[in-house]
Design a protein around this motif. Structure first.
Motif, mmCIF file in Angstrom:
data_model
loop_
_atom_site.group_PDB
_atom_site.id
_atom_site.type_symbol
_atom_site.label_atom_id
_atom_site.label_comp_id
_atom_site.label_asym_id
_atom_site.label_seq_id
_atom_site.Cartn_x
_atom_site.Cartn_y
_atom_site.Cartn_z
ATOM 1 N N LEU A 42 36.055 42.721 39.695
ATOM 2 C CA LEU A 42 37.267 42.132 39.121
ATOM 3 C C LEU A 42 37.118 40.621 39.075
ATOM 4 O O LEU A 42 36.552 40.022 39.988
ATOM 5 C CB LEU A 42 38.503 42.500 39.964
ATOM 6 C CG LEU A 42 38.711 43.983 40.254
ATOM 7 C CD1 LEU A 42 39.877 44.173 41.232
ATOM 8 C CD2 LEU A 42 38.979 44.746 38.966
ATOM 9 N N TYR A 49 39.417 37.074 38.623
ATOM 10 C CA TYR A 49 40.768 36.529 38.677
ATOM 11 C C TYR A 49 40.740 35.027 38.398
ATOM 12 O O TYR A 49 39.739 34.355 38.630
ATOM 13 C CB TYR A 49 41.392 36.709 40.063
ATOM 14 C CG TYR A 49 41.692 38.125 40.456
ATOM 15 C CD1 TYR A 49 40.732 38.902 41.091
ATOM 16 C CD2 TYR A 49 42.944 38.682 40.221
ATOM 17 C CE1 TYR A 49 41.009 40.204 41.474
ATOM 18 C CE2 TYR A 49 43.237 39.983 40.610
ATOM 19 C CZ TYR A 49 42.263 40.721 41.231
ATOM 20 O OH TYR A 49 42.551 42.015 41.616
ATOM 21 N N GLN A 107 43.264 31.662 39.449
ATOM 22 C CA GLN A 107 44.406 31.234 40.245
ATOM 23 C C GLN A 107 44.730 29.783 39.925
ATOM 24 O O GLN A 107 43.897 28.897 40.091
ATOM 25 C CB GLN A 107 44.124 31.395 41.749
ATOM 26 C CG GLN A 107 45.345 31.109 42.608
ATOM 27 C CD GLN A 107 45.113 31.419 44.077
ATOM 28 O OE1 GLN A 107 43.994 31.490 44.551
ATOM 29 N NE2 GLN A 107 46.203 31.614 44.821
ATOM 30 N N GLY A 145 49.963 32.915 42.236
ATOM 31 C CA GLY A 145 49.157 34.031 42.691
ATOM 32 C C GLY A 145 47.997 34.285 41.741
ATOM 33 O O GLY A 145 48.035 33.883 40.571
ATOM 34 N N PRO A 146 46.941 34.920 42.224
ATOM 35 C CA PRO A 146 45.799 35.249 41.353
ATOM 36 C C PRO A 146 46.233 36.181 40.229
ATOM 37 O O PRO A 146 46.995 37.117 40.443
ATOM 38 C CB PRO A 146 44.820 35.939 42.299
ATOM 39 C CG PRO A 146 45.209 35.481 43.666
ATOM 40 C CD PRO A 146 46.695 35.328 43.619
ATOM 41 N N LEU A 179 44.781 38.709 37.236
ATOM 42 C CA LEU A 179 43.612 39.468 36.821
ATOM 43 C C LEU A 179 43.224 39.104 35.394
ATOM 44 O O LEU A 179 44.057 39.130 34.479
ATOM 45 C CB LEU A 179 43.901 40.967 36.910
ATOM 46 C CG LEU A 179 42.761 41.898 36.527
ATOM 47 C CD1 LEU A 179 41.629 41.804 37.557
ATOM 48 C CD2 LEU A 179 43.260 43.334 36.420
ATOM 49 N N ALA A 237 38.458 43.458 34.319
ATOM 50 C CA ALA A 237 38.014 44.476 35.268
ATOM 51 C C ALA A 237 36.802 45.202 34.679
ATOM 52 O O ALA A 237 36.785 45.518 33.492
ATOM 53 C CB ALA A 237 39.138 45.465 35.544
ATOM 54 N N PHE A 250 50.134 36.198 50.240
ATOM 55 C CA PHE A 250 50.106 36.983 49.005
ATOM 56 C C PHE A 250 50.101 38.469 49.332
ATOM 57 O O PHE A 250 49.380 38.918 50.213
ATOM 58 C CB PHE A 250 48.862 36.659 48.177
ATOM 59 C CG PHE A 250 48.877 35.292 47.570
ATOM 60 C CD1 PHE A 250 48.115 34.273 48.101
ATOM 61 C CD2 PHE A 250 49.663 35.036 46.453
ATOM 62 C CE1 PHE A 250 48.134 33.003 47.542
ATOM 63 C CE2 PHE A 250 49.690 33.775 45.883
ATOM 64 C CZ PHE A 250 48.926 32.761 46.439
ATOM 65 N N THR A 310 41.914 48.622 40.515
ATOM 66 C CA THR A 310 42.333 47.248 40.228
ATOM 67 C C THR A 310 43.376 46.805 41.247
ATOM 68 O O THR A 310 44.186 47.606 41.696
ATOM 69 C CB THR A 310 42.946 47.161 38.820
ATOM 70 O OG1 THR A 310 42.040 47.729 37.882
ATOM 71 C CG2 THR A 310 43.216 45.719 38.423
ATOM 72 N N GLN A 311 43.349 45.548 41.585
ATOM 73 C CA GLN A 311 44.319 44.996 42.528
ATOM 74 C C GLN A 311 45.138 43.935 41.819
ATOM 75 O O GLN A 311 44.582 43.067 41.144
ATOM 76 C CB GLN A 311 43.585 44.400 43.733
ATOM 77 C CG GLN A 311 44.489 43.986 44.866
ATOM 78 C CD GLN A 311 43.729 43.644 46.144
ATOM 79 O OE1 GLN A 311 43.621 42.503 46.515
ATOM 80 N NE2 GLN A 311 43.224 44.645 46.821
ATOM 81 N N TYR A 312 46.469 44.023 41.984
ATOM 82 C CA TYR A 312 47.390 43.084 41.352
ATOM 83 C C TYR A 312 48.112 42.305 42.440
ATOM 84 O O TYR A 312 48.597 42.885 43.412
ATOM 85 C CB TYR A 312 48.418 43.819 40.495
ATOM 86 C CG TYR A 312 47.812 44.598 39.362
ATOM 87 C CD1 TYR A 312 47.497 45.946 39.514
ATOM 88 C CD2 TYR A 312 47.542 43.992 38.143
ATOM 89 C CE1 TYR A 312 46.921 46.667 38.487
ATOM 90 C CE2 TYR A 312 46.970 44.712 37.105
ATOM 91 C CZ TYR A 312 46.665 46.046 37.286
ATOM 92 O OH TYR A 312 46.095 46.761 36.262
ATOM 93 N N PHE A 313 48.224 40.996 42.232
ATOM 94 C CA PHE A 313 48.814 40.121 43.231
ATOM 95 C C PHE A 313 50.231 39.704 42.867
ATOM 96 O O PHE A 313 50.592 39.603 41.695
ATOM 97 C CB PHE A 313 47.971 38.856 43.398
ATOM 98 C CG PHE A 313 46.681 39.082 44.122
ATOM 99 C CD1 PHE A 313 45.544 39.468 43.436
ATOM 100 C CD2 PHE A 313 46.601 38.909 45.497
ATOM 101 C CE1 PHE A 313 44.353 39.685 44.103
ATOM 102 C CE2 PHE A 313 45.412 39.125 46.170
ATOM 103 C CZ PHE A 313 44.282 39.512 45.480
ATOM 104 N N GLY A 314 51.019 39.439 43.903
ATOM 105 C CA GLY A 314 52.321 38.845 43.720
ATOM 106 C C GLY A 314 52.207 37.339 43.594
ATOM 107 O O GLY A 314 51.124 36.778 43.728
ATOM 108 N N PRO A 315 53.336 36.647 43.390
ATOM 109 C CA PRO A 315 53.319 35.202 43.175
ATOM 110 C C PRO A 315 53.165 34.387 44.458
ATOM 111 O O PRO A 315 52.925 33.178 44.390
ATOM 112 C CB PRO A 315 54.669 34.928 42.523
ATOM 113 C CG PRO A 315 55.542 36.027 43.050
ATOM 114 C CD PRO A 315 54.667 37.220 43.181
ATOM 115 N N GLY A 316 53.312 35.006 45.612
ATOM 116 C CA GLY A 316 53.102 34.300 46.870
ATOM 117 C C GLY A 316 54.380 33.821 47.537
ATOM 118 O O GLY A 316 55.412 33.616 46.883
#
Lengths: 111, 114
Positions: A33, A35, A37, A42-43, A45, A48, B90, B102-108
């Motif tokens: 993946l 990303y 930032q 936040g990161p 995507l 992928a 995060f 897949t990994q999705y992140f929050g805004p922190g």
């Protein structure tokens, strides 16, 4: 988590230039993946990858899953000022539930 | 579809105070993660969960507790905050499967402990 080797650590380029960065691992990955930032965010995507040799594009971004399954590459063509940020790779190794992350590439685009 | 959300966005605590950070995802993902990110450093895993009612320790779990009572929520608690816990936190959720991991992140959440 364990860090992946990512290079270069930072890049300063002129607007319009192409950018290349890569990640390497000592373990085999089934997924890579990429990303981006931005400061204070936040990161997000970007791309992928799921198959060795796979080449995937997202606009001006192109990423490749290395055939050894131990590396991946990200290219940005015709860079623009909004490309500024930190790019990092990530992936889960074959076993375990955790993700490994690249050390990050800080990109600065000079107008 | 909001993806991964985190509350609060910012918080200032005094040493010894407690607080809970909330992460919510609306993608029906089984896996959820809590990371901390310190200036100039990468993401470090605090705790994670592979499903409702499960939790596991990550790389830096000391001083934190978590709970996953509902599939869509993953809570991170600080029982007695310390200045060393000043960081950006995060949350992430993960979709897992062949060809879709897949990994999705929050805004922190930006936390300062005085």
């Amino acid at each position: 988590g364990q860090q992946l080797n990512q290079s270069p650590q930072s890049m300063f380029i002129q607007e319009g230039e192409d950018v290349s960065m890569n990640c390497t691992s000592s373990s085999i990955f089934n997924t890579w993946l990429w990303y981006k930032q931005d400061p204070g965010e936040g990161p997000v995507l970007l791309i992928a990858l799921y198959k060795a040799g796979e080449l995937t594009s997202n606009g001006r971004l192109t990423a490749q899953f290395g055939i050894t399954r131990k590396d991946s590459f990200l290219n940005i063509s015709a860079s623009i000022p909004s490309d500024v940020g930190i790019y990092f790779c990530a992936g889960p190794p074959n076993t375990g539930n955790q993700f490994y992350f690249g050390t990050g590439t800080s990109l600065t685009v000079i107008p | 579809n909001a993806g991964v959300t985190q509350t609060p966005k910012f918080r200032v605590l005094k040493t010894g105070q407690s607080m809970t950070l909330l992460c919510a995802q609306d993608m029906n993902h089984e896996y959820m993660y809590w990371y901390r990110q310190d200036p100039g450093m990468g993401l470090r895993l605090i705790h994670y969960s592979v499903g409702e009612g499960t939790t596991a320790k990550g790389e830096v779990p000391d001083g934190y507790n978590v709970s996953r009572l509902k599939k869509q929520n993953f809570l991170l608690g600080l029982e007695s905050a310390a200045p060393s816990q000043t960081s950006v936190y995060f949350c992430a959720s993960r979709t897992w499967g062949v060809g879709s991991d897949t990994q999705y992140f929050g805004p922190g959440t930006r936390l300062t402990v005085l």
